[in-house]
Design a protein around this motif. Structure first.
Motif, PDB file in Angstrom:
ATOM      1  N   PRO A 239       0.829  -1.215   0.000  1.00 20.33           N
ATOM      2  CA  PRO A 239       0.000   0.000   0.000  1.00 20.33           C
ATOM      3  C   PRO A 239       0.859   1.260   0.000  1.00 20.33           C
ATOM      4  CG  PRO A 239       0.004  -1.021   2.179  1.00 20.33           C
ATOM      5  CD  PRO A 239       0.690  -1.979   1.262  1.00 20.33           C
ATOM      6  N   ASN A 240       2.158   1.107   0.285  1.00 14.69           N
ATOM      7  CA  ASN A 240       3.077   2.245   0.310  1.00 14.69           C
ATOM      8  C   ASN A 240       3.805   2.357  -1.026  1.00 14.69           C
ATOM      9  OD1 ASN A 240       2.526   2.594   3.161  1.00 14.69           O
ATOM     10  ND2 ASN A 240       3.880   0.848   3.508  1.00 14.69           N
ATOM     11  N   SER A 241       3.030   2.518  -2.090  1.00 12.12           N
ATOM     12  CA  SER A 241       3.596   2.592  -3.439  1.00 12.12           C
ATOM     13  C   SER A 241       3.554   4.032  -3.936  1.00 12.12           C
ATOM     14  CB  SER A 241       2.823   1.677  -4.388  1.00 12.12           C
ATOM     15  OG  SER A 241       1.443   1.994  -4.386  1.00 12.12           O
ATOM     16  N   TYR A 242       4.653   4.459  -4.591  1.00  9.62           N
ATOM     17  CA  TYR A 242       4.805   5.854  -4.987  1.00  9.62           C
ATOM     18  C   TYR A 242       5.221   5.953  -6.454  1.00  9.62           C
ATOM     19  CZ  TYR A 242       4.677   6.831   0.006  1.00  9.62           C
ATOM     20  OH  TYR A 242       4.288   6.924   1.324  1.00  9.62           O
ATOM     21  N   ALA A 243       4.461   6.718  -7.225  1.00  2.00           N
ATOM     22  CA  ALA A 243       4.819   7.038  -8.605  1.00  2.00           C
ATOM     23  C   ALA A 243       5.467   8.410  -8.636  1.00  2.00           C
ATOM     24  CB  ALA A 243       3.573   7.033  -9.492  1.00  2.00           C
ATOM     25  N   MET A 244       6.492   8.549  -9.460  1.00  2.00           N
ATOM     26  CA  MET A 244       7.111   9.849  -9.634  1.00  2.00           C
ATOM     27  C   MET A 244       6.187  10.735 -10.472  1.00  2.00           C
ATOM     28  SD  MET A 244       9.606   8.815  -7.924  1.00  2.00           S
ATOM     29  CE  MET A 244      10.581  10.329  -7.847  1.00  2.00           C
ATOM     30  N   ASP A 245       6.331  12.037 -10.339  1.00  3.46           N
ATOM     31  CA  ASP A 245       5.486  12.945 -11.115  1.00  3.46           C
ATOM     32  C   ASP A 245       5.717  12.782 -12.614  1.00  3.46           C
ATOM     33  OD1 ASP A 245       3.549  15.167 -11.128  1.00  3.46           O
ATOM     34  OD2 ASP A 245       5.205  16.293 -12.020  1.00  3.46           O
ATOM     35  N   ASN A 246       6.902  12.334 -13.009  1.00  4.40           N
ATOM     36  CA  ASN A 246       7.236  12.100 -14.418  1.00  4.40           C
ATOM     37  C   ASN A 246       6.844  10.702 -14.882  1.00  4.40           C
ATOM     38  OD1 ASN A 246       9.742  11.822 -12.521  1.00  4.40           O
ATOM     39  ND2 ASN A 246      10.125  10.340 -14.156  1.00  4.40           N
ATOM     40  N   ALA A 247       6.165   9.935 -14.037  1.00  4.09           N
ATOM     41  CA  ALA A 247       5.805   8.549 -14.360  1.00  4.09           C
ATOM     42  C   ALA A 247       4.739   8.477 -15.446  1.00  4.09           C
ATOM     43  CB  ALA A 247       5.315   7.834 -13.109  1.00  4.09           C
ATOM     44  N   MET A 248       4.663   7.303 -16.090  1.00  7.55           N
ATOM     45  CA  MET A 248       3.592   7.032 -17.047  1.00  7.55           C
ATOM     46  C   MET A 248       2.244   7.083 -16.335  1.00  7.55           C
ATOM     47  SD  MET A 248       5.174   3.815 -19.141  1.00  7.55           S
ATOM     48  CE  MET A 248       6.612   4.000 -20.185  1.00  7.55           C
ATOM     49  N   ASP A 249       1.207   7.411 -17.081  1.00 13.29           N
ATOM     50  CA  ASP A 249      -0.135   7.492 -16.487  1.00 13.29           C
ATOM     51  C   ASP A 249      -0.551   6.170 -15.856  1.00 13.29           C
ATOM     52  OD1 ASP A 249      -0.372  10.141 -17.197  1.00 13.29           O
ATOM     53  OD2 ASP A 249      -1.500   9.736 -19.046  1.00 13.29           O
ATOM     54  N   MET A 250      -0.218   5.051 -16.506  1.00 17.64           N
ATOM     55  CA  MET A 250      -0.609   3.736 -15.970  1.00 17.64           C
ATOM     56  C   MET A 250       0.021   3.482 -14.610  1.00 17.64           C
ATOM     57  SD  MET A 250       1.654   0.870 -18.018  1.00 17.64           S
ATOM     58  CE  MET A 250       1.252   1.413 -19.666  1.00 17.64           C
ATOM     59  N   ILE A 251       1.195   4.037 -14.379  1.00 14.95           N
ATOM     60  CA  ILE A 251       1.879   3.872 -13.098  1.00 14.95           C
ATOM     61  C   ILE A 251       1.216   4.727 -12.027  1.00 14.95           C
ATOM     62  CG2 ILE A 251       4.077   4.153 -11.898  1.00 14.95           C
ATOM     63  CD1 ILE A 251       3.905   1.820 -13.922  1.00 14.95           C
ATOM     64  N   LYS A 252       0.842   5.933 -12.398  1.00 17.74           N
ATOM     65  CA  LYS A 252       0.144   6.808 -11.442  1.00 17.74           C
ATOM     66  C   LYS A 252      -1.210   6.230 -11.046  1.00 17.74           C
ATOM     67  CE  LYS A 252       2.370  11.082 -13.004  1.00 17.74           C
ATOM     68  NZ  LYS A 252       2.185  12.412 -13.635  1.00 17.74           N
ATOM     69  N   GLU A 253      -1.832   5.513 -11.959  1.00 16.43           N
ATOM     70  CA  GLU A 253      -3.131   4.901 -11.654  1.00 16.43           C
ATOM     71  C   GLU A 253      -2.986   3.736 -10.683  1.00 16.43           C
ATOM     72  OE1 GLU A 253      -4.731   3.842 -15.432  1.00 16.43           O
ATOM     73  OE2 GLU A 253      -5.025   5.928 -16.074  1.00 16.43           O
ATOM     74  N   VAL A 254      -1.868   3.008 -10.772  1.00  9.25           N
ATOM     75  CA  VAL A 254      -1.651   1.840  -9.918  1.00  9.25           C
ATOM     76  C   VAL A 254      -1.100   2.233  -8.554  1.00  9.25           C
ATOM     77  CG1 VAL A 254      -0.216  -0.233  -9.629  1.00  9.25           C
ATOM     78  CG2 VAL A 254      -1.409   0.175 -11.787  1.00  9.25           C
ATOM     79  N   ALA A 255      -0.163   3.177  -8.536  1.00 12.93           N
ATOM     80  CA  ALA A 255       0.460   3.593  -7.270  1.00 12.93           C
ATOM     81  C   ALA A 255      -0.552   4.299  -6.373  1.00 12.93           C
ATOM     82  CB  ALA A 255       1.651   4.507  -7.552  1.00 12.93           C
ATOM     83  N   ASN A 256      -0.370   4.169  -5.081  1.00 14.20           N
ATOM     84  CA  ASN A 256      -1.283   4.797  -4.125  1.00 14.20           C
ATOM     85  C   ASN A 256      -0.949   6.252  -3.859  1.00 14.20           C
ATOM     86  OD1 ASN A 256      -2.986   2.568  -3.640  1.00 14.20           O
ATOM     87  ND2 ASN A 256      -1.434   1.656  -2.315  1.00 14.20           N
ATOM     88  N   HIS A 257       0.251   6.665  -4.289  1.00 17.21           N
ATOM     89  CA  HIS A 257       0.669   8.051  -4.074  1.00 17.21           C
ATOM     90  C   HIS A 257       1.481   8.521  -5.280  1.00 17.21           C
ATOM     91  CE1 HIS A 257      -0.302   7.367   0.205  1.00 17.21           C
ATOM     92  NE2 HIS A 257       0.360   6.234   0.065  1.00 17.21           N
ATOM     93  N   THR A 258       1.451   9.823  -5.546  1.00 12.90           N
ATOM     94  CA  THR A 258       2.321  10.440  -6.546  1.00 12.90           C
ATOM     95  C   THR A 258       3.142  11.522  -5.861  1.00 12.90           C
ATOM     96  OG1 THR A 258       0.777  10.031  -8.362  1.00 12.90           O
ATOM     97  CG2 THR A 258       2.434  11.731  -8.716  1.00 12.90           C
ATOM     98  N   ILE A 259       4.443  11.510  -6.126  1.00 10.11           N
ATOM     99  CA  ILE A 259       5.332  12.489  -5.493  1.00 10.11           C
ATOM    100  C   ILE A 259       6.033  13.313  -6.573  1.00 10.11           C
ATOM    101  CG2 ILE A 259       5.641  11.095  -3.441  1.00 10.11           C
ATOM    102  CD1 ILE A 259       8.380  10.250  -4.540  1.00 10.11           C
ATOM    103  N   SER A 260       6.960  14.175  -6.175  1.00  7.88           N
ATOM    104  CA  SER A 260       7.663  15.036  -7.123  1.00  7.88           C
ATOM    105  C   SER A 260       8.470  14.225  -8.126  1.00  7.88           C
ATOM    106  CB  SER A 260       8.579  15.998  -6.361  1.00  7.88           C
ATOM    107  OG  SER A 260       9.498  15.275  -5.571  1.00  7.88           O
ATOM    108  N   SER A 261       8.949  14.871  -9.158  1.00  6.62           N
ATOM    109  CA  SER A 261       9.664  14.183 -10.228  1.00  6.62           C
ATOM    110  C   SER A 261      11.030  13.683  -9.761  1.00  6.62           C
ATOM    111  CB  SER A 261       9.855  15.115 -11.430  1.00  6.62           C
ATOM    112  OG  SER A 261      10.975  15.959 -11.243  1.00  6.62           O
ATOM    113  N   HIS A 262      11.661  12.890 -10.623  1.00  7.55           N
ATOM    114  CA  HIS A 262      12.978  12.333 -10.314  1.00  7.55           C
ATOM    115  C   HIS A 262      14.067  13.397 -10.237  1.00  7.55           C
ATOM    116  CE1 HIS A 262      12.941  12.882 -14.582  1.00  7.55           C
ATOM    117  NE2 HIS A 262      14.070  12.263 -14.820  1.00  7.55           N
TER     118      HIS A 262
END
Length: 279
Positions: A239-262
């Motif tokens: 449940p502690n999954s994080y997508a970067m702000d530059n991530a693909m949309d599919m990753i942001k949909e799966v991750a539980n959180h979105t954070i700043s870019s790399h």
């Protein structure tokens, strides 16, 4: 309590210049000092990773792991054990080469110490010219091939860990066509026009899951960070999954959180928030 931190490299822990941010380095060193297990999960092979894991102190703390080639290989620092799953066969290499030729794409076969490039000597010349790479090839490739050489593959069919197909910018097509030609393989989009081809069923989550089981770590005790399709399955492990702000949309949909870019130290900031006792 967080016991393990898992980071993808390109597009996640590494910035646009393929460098580690000092703020993240300091935090990751501190958590390792406090017994947290650090796992680097990447599509790269182990060759060429030493400057990254050394800067993070992983070869000093000796309690971390590498999950490389999208889960095909796993390395444990404590006893220097390497676990390798079966890679692609001669027949697989031929299938991927033929699919790339139909698309007008370039095919790469990756070995531990070298990469072989299809497409003729002109392509080989382009791949060894950074100026032309940036202008003629899609954005996925950034010069990280180990010892690239032109080859029709005859001398090197065996021992292929993974293959990639990449398009010249003027041949860019949608991923459905690529996947239809390679439906018997795991096809992962790294960026538009850049696809990593693995044996079916191989992905980073298998390597990460095996480490969790080995150390008896629960999903709630893990932080996972990623940005591309080859991170998708491992992000589902916690449940502690994080997508970067530059991530693909599919990753942001799966991750539980979105954070700043790399390009910003968001990973370090999240870790400090989650592991307050190290402050």
């Amino acid at each position: 309590m967080i016991k393990m931190v898992v980071c993808d490299l390109d597009g996640t822990l590494l910035d646009k210049n393929k460098e580690l941010l000092e703020e993240n380095v300091e935090v990751l060193k501190t958590v390792q000092e406090n017994g947290v297990v650090l796992v680097l999960a990447t599509g790269r092979n182990m060759v060429g990773l030493e400057h990254i894991y050394s800067k993070l102190g992983m070869d000093t703390y000796n309690n971390g792991y590498l999950v490389t080639v999208n889960g095909l290989q796993r390395y444990r620092f404590s006893d220097k054990q390497v676990i390798i799953n079966e890679g692609l066969t001669r027949a697989d290499v031929t299938v991927v080469k033929q699919a790339a030729a139909k698309l007008g794409y370039i095919a790469f076969a990756f070995h531990d110490n070298a990469s072989y490039i299809s497409g003729g000597r002109m392509i080989h010349w382009i791949m060894n010219n950074s100026f032309l790479q940036k202008r003629l090839l899609s954005s996925g490739y950034d010069g990280r091939l180990p010892s690239p050489r032109f080859s029709p593959y005859e001398e090197s069919f065996d021992g292929v860990t993974k293959m990639c197909v990449q398009c010249p910018t003027f041949f860019l097509t949608n991923s459905k066509k690529v996947r239809s030609l390679l439906k018997d393989y795991s096809v992962m989009t790294v960026s538009p026009g850049w696809y990593e081809i693995m044996p079916h069923g191989i992905n980073k989550s298998d390597g990460v899951k095996s480490i969790m089981e080995e150390l008896a770590i629960d999903p709630e005790e893990v932080l996972i960070f990623g940005d591309s399709e080859n991170d998708l399955e491992m992000l589902k492990l916690t449940p502690n999954s994080y997508a970067m702000d530059n991530a693909m949309d599919m990753i942001k949909e799966v991750a539980n959180h979105t954070i700043s870019s790399h390009n910003q130290p968001g990973i370090g900031q999240v870790i400090l928030e989650q592991i307050k006792e190290i402050r």
